[in-house]
Structures are given as C-alpha cells and as structure tokens.
Design a protein around this motif. Sequence first.
Motif, PDB file in Angstrom:
ATOM      1  N   THR A  17       0.819  -1.213   0.000  1.00 53.19           N
ATOM      2  CA  THR A  17       0.000   0.000   0.000  1.00 53.19           C
ATOM      3  C   THR A  17       0.854   1.265   0.000  1.00 53.19           C
ATOM      4  OG1 THR A  17      -0.151   0.108   2.412  1.00 53.19           O
ATOM      5  CG2 THR A  17      -1.859  -1.163   1.248  1.00 53.19           C
ATOM      6  N   GLY A  18       2.160   1.110   0.171  1.00 54.00           N
ATOM      7  CA  GLY A  18       3.051   2.268   0.221  1.00 54.00           C
ATOM      8  C   GLY A  18       2.991   3.012   1.537  1.00 54.00           C
ATOM      9  N   ALA A  19       2.442   2.383   2.569  1.00 51.72           N
ATOM     10  CA  ALA A  19       2.309   3.030   3.878  1.00 51.72           C
ATOM     11  C   ALA A  19       3.678   3.245   4.518  1.00 51.72           C
ATOM     12  CB  ALA A  19       1.434   2.181   4.793  1.00 51.72           C
ATOM     13  N   ARG A  20       3.779   4.329   5.267  1.00 55.47           N
ATOM     14  CA  ARG A  20       5.011   4.623   6.014  1.00 55.47           C
ATOM     15  C   ARG A  20       4.937   3.924   7.375  1.00 55.47           C
ATOM     16  NH1 ARG A  20       4.605  10.880   5.973  1.00 55.47           N
ATOM     17  NH2 ARG A  20       2.562  10.132   6.532  1.00 55.47           N
ATOM     18  N   TYR A  21       5.984   3.165   7.681  1.00 57.97           N
ATOM     19  CA  TYR A  21       6.040   2.464   8.963  1.00 57.97           C
ATOM     20  C   TYR A  21       7.487   2.148   9.298  1.00 57.97           C
ATOM     21  CZ  TYR A  21       6.962  -1.996   6.607  1.00 57.97           C
ATOM     22  OH  TYR A  21       7.509  -3.013   5.862  1.00 57.97           O
ATOM     23  N   GLU A  22       7.699   1.779  10.539  1.00 59.49           N
ATOM     24  CA  GLU A  22       9.004   1.288  10.983  1.00 59.49           C
ATOM     25  C   GLU A  22       8.775  -0.039  11.689  1.00 59.49           C
ATOM     26  OE1 GLU A  22      12.617   2.330  14.120  1.00 59.49           O
ATOM     27  OE2 GLU A  22      11.038   3.801  13.792  1.00 59.49           O
ATOM     28  N   ALA A  23       9.517  -1.056  11.293  1.00 62.24           N
ATOM     29  CA  ALA A  23       9.448  -2.358  11.971  1.00 62.24           C
ATOM     30  C   ALA A  23      10.559  -2.408  13.008  1.00 62.24           C
ATOM     31  CB  ALA A  23       9.598  -3.485  10.974  1.00 62.24           C
ATOM     32  N   ARG A  24      10.214  -2.827  14.205  1.00 65.90           N
ATOM     33  CA  ARG A  24      11.183  -2.938  15.299  1.00 65.90           C
ATOM     34  C   ARG A  24      11.178  -4.384  15.778  1.00 65.90           C
ATOM     35  NH1 ARG A  24      11.026   1.939  19.098  1.00 65.90           N
ATOM     36  NH2 ARG A  24      12.804   0.822  19.908  1.00 65.90           N
ATOM     37  N   PHE A  25      12.357  -4.975  15.815  1.00 63.52           N
ATOM     38  CA  PHE A  25      12.512  -6.370  16.217  1.00 63.52           C
ATOM     39  C   PHE A  25      13.238  -6.449  17.560  1.00 63.52           C
ATOM     40  CE2 PHE A  25      12.244  -6.295  11.630  1.00 63.52           C
ATOM     41  CZ  PHE A  25      11.346  -7.307  11.368  1.00 63.52           C
ATOM     42  N   PHE A  26      12.919  -7.482  18.333  1.00 67.63           N
ATOM     43  CA  PHE A  26      13.605  -7.729  19.597  1.00 67.63           C
ATOM     44  C   PHE A  26      13.602  -9.219  19.862  1.00 67.63           C
ATOM     45  CE2 PHE A  26       9.177  -6.777  20.300  1.00 67.63           C
ATOM     46  CZ  PHE A  26       8.742  -7.691  21.234  1.00 67.63           C
ATOM     47  N   ASP A  27      14.634  -9.696  20.559  1.00 69.14           N
ATOM     48  CA  ASP A  27      14.720 -11.119  20.884  1.00 69.14           C
ATOM     49  C   ASP A  27      13.655 -11.472  21.906  1.00 69.14           C
ATOM     50  OD1 ASP A  27      16.860 -11.704  19.203  1.00 69.14           O
ATOM     51  OD2 ASP A  27      18.321 -11.052  20.690  1.00 69.14           O
ATOM     52  N   CYS A  28      12.923 -12.520  21.588  1.00 69.05           N
ATOM     53  CA  CYS A  28      11.811 -12.908  22.444  1.00 69.05           C
ATOM     54  C   CYS A  28      11.425 -14.356  22.126  1.00 69.05           C
ATOM     55  CB  CYS A  28      10.647 -11.965  22.195  1.00 69.05           C
ATOM     56  SG  CYS A  28       9.233 -12.260  23.239  1.00 69.05           S
ATOM     57  N   PRO A  29      11.801 -15.318  22.963  1.00 71.24           N
ATOM     58  CA  PRO A  29      11.482 -16.712  22.667  1.00 71.24           C
ATOM     59  C   PRO A  29      10.001 -17.063  22.829  1.00 71.24           C
ATOM     60  CG  PRO A  29      12.569 -16.540  24.794  1.00 71.24           C
ATOM     61  CD  PRO A  29      12.568 -15.161  24.197  1.00 71.24           C
ATOM     62  N   GLU A  30       9.262 -16.260  23.594  1.00 71.89           N
ATOM     63  CA  GLU A  30       7.837 -16.525  23.800  1.00 71.89           C
ATOM     64  C   GLU A  30       7.104 -15.207  23.990  1.00 71.89           C
ATOM     65  OE1 GLU A  30       7.794 -17.406  28.557  1.00 71.89           O
ATOM     66  OE2 GLU A  30       8.316 -19.041  27.220  1.00 71.89           O
TER      67      GLU A  30
END
Length: 160
Positions: A17-30
């Motif tokens: 859709t061309g939307a502006r966003y930021e993906a944020r990742f973090f370590d998380c086993p559950e």
Amino acid sequence: MAKEQHKTNAMRTLDATGARYEARFFDCPEALSGVEVARRLGIDEDRVFKTLVTEGRSGAHYVFMIPVACELDLKKAAAAAGEKAVAMVRSRDLLPLTGYVHGGCSPIGMKRLFPTAIDETCDLHERIAFSGGRIGCQIEMAPDDLARVIPLSRADLIVL
C-alpha cells in the motif's frame, strides 16, 4: 523498512500500500505482556497497542486495538461493533481464524479483514506501535496511516 528476510504478512501488506512504517525487532522466545514489550523497546506503554480478537453474539468477528496496560471494556466494544455482546476468541482459535499466534497478532494481514476499532486515545500520539505479525516484532506508524491501510474506526473501548 525492514530487511526482506524479516517480512511478515503485515509488513508485506504495508509495503504493497506504500504506507510509512518502521518495523522494530527484539529477541523474544515466547509471548510477553504488552507492557514488557513497551519496556524492551523503550516506548511509552500508552502508545503501544495490543490487538484483541472477539466474537459477537451474531457469530461475526471483530478486532479491537487498545493500549497494552488497559483492559477492553466488552460492553463498549459490543456497542462499537453494533452487537449485543462480544467475547474474546479463545487462544487456540486465534491461529486458524487470523493466521497469527497469541502475542504476535497484528490487525494487518489477517486471513480475513475483520471490522477493526482502535481506542480513541490513539489520537493523543503522533505514532503508535502494535504487533508486526510475529512474536518479537512491532510496527510503528501514525494512526491515520494505519486507517488508510485497514478500515479503522475510533471508539472509547477501555475500562476506566
């Protein structure tokens, strides 16, 4: 934008859709509580929203987004959905219904597009965060940008 190997259905939908966003990742086993996710990312918990899936008395499904430290008021949610009552979908039914697991359920990219309402407090923030479609992934974007991607109504949804 996030690296291609980390793309989720939610991110692919946003990209399309061309939307502006930021993906944020973090370590998380559950799955973590939303409050803990906010702490890990250093984001004010008032602007981190959880995605809740419900079923109305009619059998229709509805999605509600509320701040992670708050509780969904089921009566307000039912009124927002035009139902007499709504109840939370059982955790075991979430994956077959939405394509997402508990703790990684995004309002974007579900198997079907369900009517979605967000708590009106979203308008207090320039950007909000919500699940990116897997445990350990959050998407940050403006509420108005989110409303351009999915049909999104605003309502008073939380227990005061």
